[in-house]
Scaffold this motif. Structure first.
Motif, PDB file in Angstrom:
ATOM      1  N   VAL A  50      39.297  31.703  32.598  1.00  0.00           N
ATOM      2  CA  VAL A  50      38.925  33.318  32.345  1.00  0.00           C
ATOM      3  C   VAL A  50      37.691  33.794  32.653  1.00  0.00           C
ATOM      4  O   VAL A  50      37.598  34.770  33.204  1.00  0.00           O
ATOM      5  N   GLN A  51      36.540  32.966  32.697  1.00  0.00           N
ATOM      6  CA  GLN A  51      35.334  33.465  33.414  1.00  0.00           C
ATOM      7  C   GLN A  51      35.380  33.707  34.725  1.00  0.00           C
ATOM      8  O   GLN A  51      34.677  34.611  35.424  1.00  0.00           O
ATOM      9  N   THR A  52      36.121  32.794  35.486  1.00  0.00           N
ATOM     10  CA  THR A  52      36.413  33.021  36.893  1.00  0.00           C
ATOM     11  C   THR A  52      36.960  34.781  37.019  1.00  0.00           C
ATOM     12  O   THR A  52      36.372  35.227  38.081  1.00  0.00           O
ATOM     13  N   ILE A  53      37.893  35.088  36.371  1.00  0.00           N
ATOM     14  CA  ILE A  53      38.529  36.266  36.431  1.00  0.00           C
ATOM     15  C   ILE A  53      37.525  37.315  36.052  1.00  0.00           C
ATOM     16  O   ILE A  53      37.254  38.115  36.891  1.00  0.00           O
ATOM     17  N   ARG A  54      36.526  36.991  35.004  1.00  0.00           N
ATOM     18  CA  ARG A  54      35.712  38.044  34.509  1.00  0.00           C
ATOM     19  C   ARG A  54      34.515  38.222  35.509  1.00  0.00           C
ATOM     20  O   ARG A  54      33.862  39.269  36.053  1.00  0.00           O
TER      21      ARG A  54
END
Length: 753
Positions: A50-54
């Motif tokens: 999820v952090q990759t997307i953010r």
């Protein structure tokens, strides 16, 4: 579009990476989907994924996100990017878990996954971030109409939560029917004796509460506006009118008793016959002493007749059971036994219904000497100064006559719902002249005599009161949203929406108060109410393309669309439930939402790599309601229930939002069949948007003409009603339909694409 940056994130977790060819999926996303960023992650829903997307959104300029992983209904907390348009390609529940493992299915499974990536990319390209309702209204005061037990409870519950409340009661005092009761059925331990109503204490709390304003001997002269800004005119008996603004409304207008005069065969009108309300008056007058008839005659024997004018299958009387009557008769029988154990008390019933802890109450009455007899009463006749009750004993199967000084009829509750729009309008035939429009809402044209007084006096084009069911009960979704009516921000509570006892009414009032609070909070933020609570999208219309056909205004189930002086639609966003029914109704397709439109679905339909007619690999489009049908598909996946890999499912907000152009485009594009799955329609509907399934069914009744024009079999379009629990059934329906397509053959339209 030039400033947008589209990214696809593919998850290899949950076994997806072991079965699907991710290199192919990435090529599809890049070459056909035109995704500018493509990343694969072993567990995309993890904190790292999820952090990759953010990070890409924050630092790499990504503006649109495609998640190729699990269903859109899963991991919603993890994949939460409120300022970024997002599409979901359902590879887990929609592909991996529903296609049988093995080499024979590898190719068709991969084709299925490839298509869902294509469809997700196509949908994403047509999406934008909803800007929110530009017409927000922030009034959070709650209006309660009715000062009985239900209204008082709703008022105190809302006020104790911190919200201002206006309470309007048509009588000169608070209390409603509860004020007429001697005692109430027990609602707490030990469930053995009639209990005090507790009304005096509740009224005192309401009158003393600083956040509650009470208007007695008052009615609503007019109600206009929408959630967050309802404008109401409160009229008193003297003629004075006060105008107030409120954010939400709770209608707790209660009930009346069924008219004894309509039951002459059961002694209605005889001096020795009363209804349950009449007996409460006699009991209050006795105040614990011996109960006498109204003419002063002593009562040494009393017979209670259950279901008097209720559960009637002939259509003459009430078709429903009023729920409370059995326990009320038990309570009233105890009045006599407590005052004088020698009074003969008999309860005649066909079915004795004592829910909850009522069994303890029933046993207590038996201990006191109350007799319960299973019998069907035919007539009640005068006999001297008393009555004869003639009935068939259903245990002994013989006719019996029982004498009594007093007969008490359980006549049931008649809701005080106001004007039934079905009695004062006729269908707007002008809009139906083309034959394409369903009779969703009626247009007021006349006002017959002998109408009940209006409760709300709404200024809505659809009528002055809330829509009603056939029995006159206020229409609300009895399964999913019991308090919510077809008028957004207006809630029904207590016996006005269904028969109930006092305990159920107070629970109902609490639920309605909470829903009213939710409504005012959503309205203040420009968000939709139930069932898409929190949705910031709202209808957008291109007036330059509007033909002024009025289909959207007539078909909207919630009265959210009016017309201006030029007959163009005027959308009242605060009333809108975001179901998309207007979008489905529009023949020129000028109504849309930022994140859901004719184009978002239409582009998915046209995005497939359609096999040719010789491949023997059909393509079946499934338009599935997101409230019941799509969850059922997900549960089929969770239970590993297999179905045909030739189906491609697209969730829709409601079948009412399905525009027939989608079906026409699908057939023209070479799809071999189209399935629609939505909620149950009819009197006992389960549609979350009330009329959606009914409207879709009506529109589809016209599809046969289109199929004939295209020289296609009528079986190529099919519609089904499903429930959220039908996970096994939806799989069976898909497989059966796939066999139907196999039998009739591939679509000849493939050769034209």
């Amino acid at each position: 579009m030039a400033d947008n940056k589209f990214a696809a994130y593919l998850c290899a977790g949950c076994g997806l990476g072991e079965v699907l060819d991710f290199e192919t999926l990435e090529k599809v996303a890049k070459r056909e989907g035109k995704m500018q960023v493509i990343k694969r992650h072993d567990f995309l829903c993890s904190a790292e994924g999820v952090q990759t997307i953010r990070d890409d959104i924050a630092n790499e300029g990504v503006t649109h996100v495609l998640i190729g992983a699990c269903s859109r209904r899963a991991k919603t907390d993890a994949f939460d990017f409120p300022q970024t348009p997002m599409a979901r390609a359902n590879l887990r529940e929609g592909v991996l878990w529903v296609v049988a493992p093995g080499t024979d299915h590898d190719e068709v499974r991969q084709e299925m996954a490839d298509d869902y990536i294509r469809m997700g990319c196509a949908e994403l390209k047509k999406m934008a971030v909803p800007a929110g309702n530009p017409d927000c209204a922030s009034n959070k005061r709650i209006l309660v109409v009715g000062g009985g037990m239900t209204g008082l409870t709703a008022a105190i519950e809302a006020a104790e939560t911190g919200y201002e409340v206006l309470l309007v009661e048509k009588q000169a005092q608070l209390g409603g029917w509860a004020a007429k009761l001697h005692k109430r059925v027990p609602f707490r331990e030990p469930y053995a004796e009639p209990q005090d109503t507790g009304l005096a204490e509740l009224i005192a709390r309401v009158e003393a509460h600083p956040k509650i304003g009470v208007h007695l001997a008052s009615t609503l002269a007019e109600t206009a506006g929408a959630p967050g800004r309802f404008a109401v005119k409160i009229a008193t008996e003297s003629g004075a009118v006060t105008q107030e603004t409120v954010g939400a409304i709770i209608q707790a207008s209660g009930f009346s008793t069924y008219d004894l005069a309509k039951l002459p065969e059961l002694g209605g009108g005889l001096p020795g016959v009363v209804d349950q309300a009449g007996l409460e008056q006699l009991a209050k007058a006795a105040d614990g002493g011996a109960i006498q008839r109204a003419d002063g005659q002593a009562v040494n024997s009393v017979v209670f007749v259950q279901c008097a004018g209720q559960r009637d299958e002939t259509g003459t009387h009430l078709p429903y059971c009023s729920g409370h009557c059995c326990a009320t008769s038990v309570k009233q029988a105890m009045y006599f036994k407590d005052a004088n154990p020698d009074v003969d008390t008999v309860v005649l019933y066909t079915d004795l219904r004592m829910p909850g802890m009522g069994e303890d109450f029933y046993r207590s009455a038996q201990t006191k000497g109350v007799i319960f007899t299973k019998g069907k009463v035919s007539t009640v006749t005068a006999a001297g100064s008393g009555c004869n009750v003639n009935f068939r004993d259903l245990i002994l199967n013989e006719e019996v006559t029982l004498g009594a000084d007093l007969v008490v009829l359980a006549t049931g509750q008649v809701p005080n719902s106001g004007v039934n729009i079905d009695l004062v309008v006729e269908l707007a035939t002008e809009e139906q002249a083309s034959g394409d429009q369903a009779p969703a809402e009626a247009t007021p044209v006349a006002t017959p005599v002998d109408l009940p007084p209006s409760i709300l006096n709404l200024t809505y084009r659809q009528g002055p009161d809330l829509p009603q069911l056939k029995a006159g009960l206020t229409d609300s979704h009895f399964i999913c949203f019991p308090y919510e009516t077809r008028r957004t921000g207006i809630y029904a509570a207590g016996p006005v929406r269904r028969p109930m006892d006092m305990l159920q009414a107070t629970d109902d009032a609490t639920g309605a108060a909470l829903k009213a609070i939710q409504a005012v909070e959503n309205a203040a933020l420009g968000r939709a109410a139930h069932p898409r609570s929190g949705d910031l999208s709202y209808p957008i219309v291109r007036l330059e393309g509007c033909t002024q056909c009025k289909r959207c205004t007539v078909e909207c189930p919630f009265g959210a669309i009016d017309e201006d002086e030029r007959r163009f639609p005027v959308f009242n966003e605060s009333r809108c439930r975001r179901c998309g029914t207007c979008m489905g109704a529009c023949p020129v397709r000028v109504i849309s939402f930022e994140n859901y439109s004719v184009d978002t679905v239409g582009s998915q339909i046209k995005s497939l790599d359609m096999p040719d007619e010789f491949s023997e690999r059909p393509r079946i489009l499934l338009l599935a309601c997101e409230n019941d049908a799509y969850p059922a598909l997900d549960m089929a996946g969770l239970s590993r229930t297999l179905y045909s890999a030739f189906v491609r499912a697209i969730p829709v907000r409601c079948l009412g939002s399905v525009n027939t152009i989608w079906i026409t485009d699908a057939l023209n594009s070479g799809w071999d069949g189209v399935m629609l799955m939505g909620c149950k329609r009819g009197d006992d509907y389960q549609c979350h948007f009330v009329k959606g399934s009914e409207l879709a069914h009506y529109r589809l009744s016209k599809i046969d003409d289109t199929l004939k024009q295209l020289s296609l079999e009528t079986e190529r379009v099919a519609s089904y009603e499903v429930a959220i629990t039908d996970s096994q059934r939806v799989a069976a329906l898909i497989n059966d339909y796939a066999e139907t397509i196999k039998r009739i053959g591939m679509s000849p339209m493939k050769g034209f694409n």
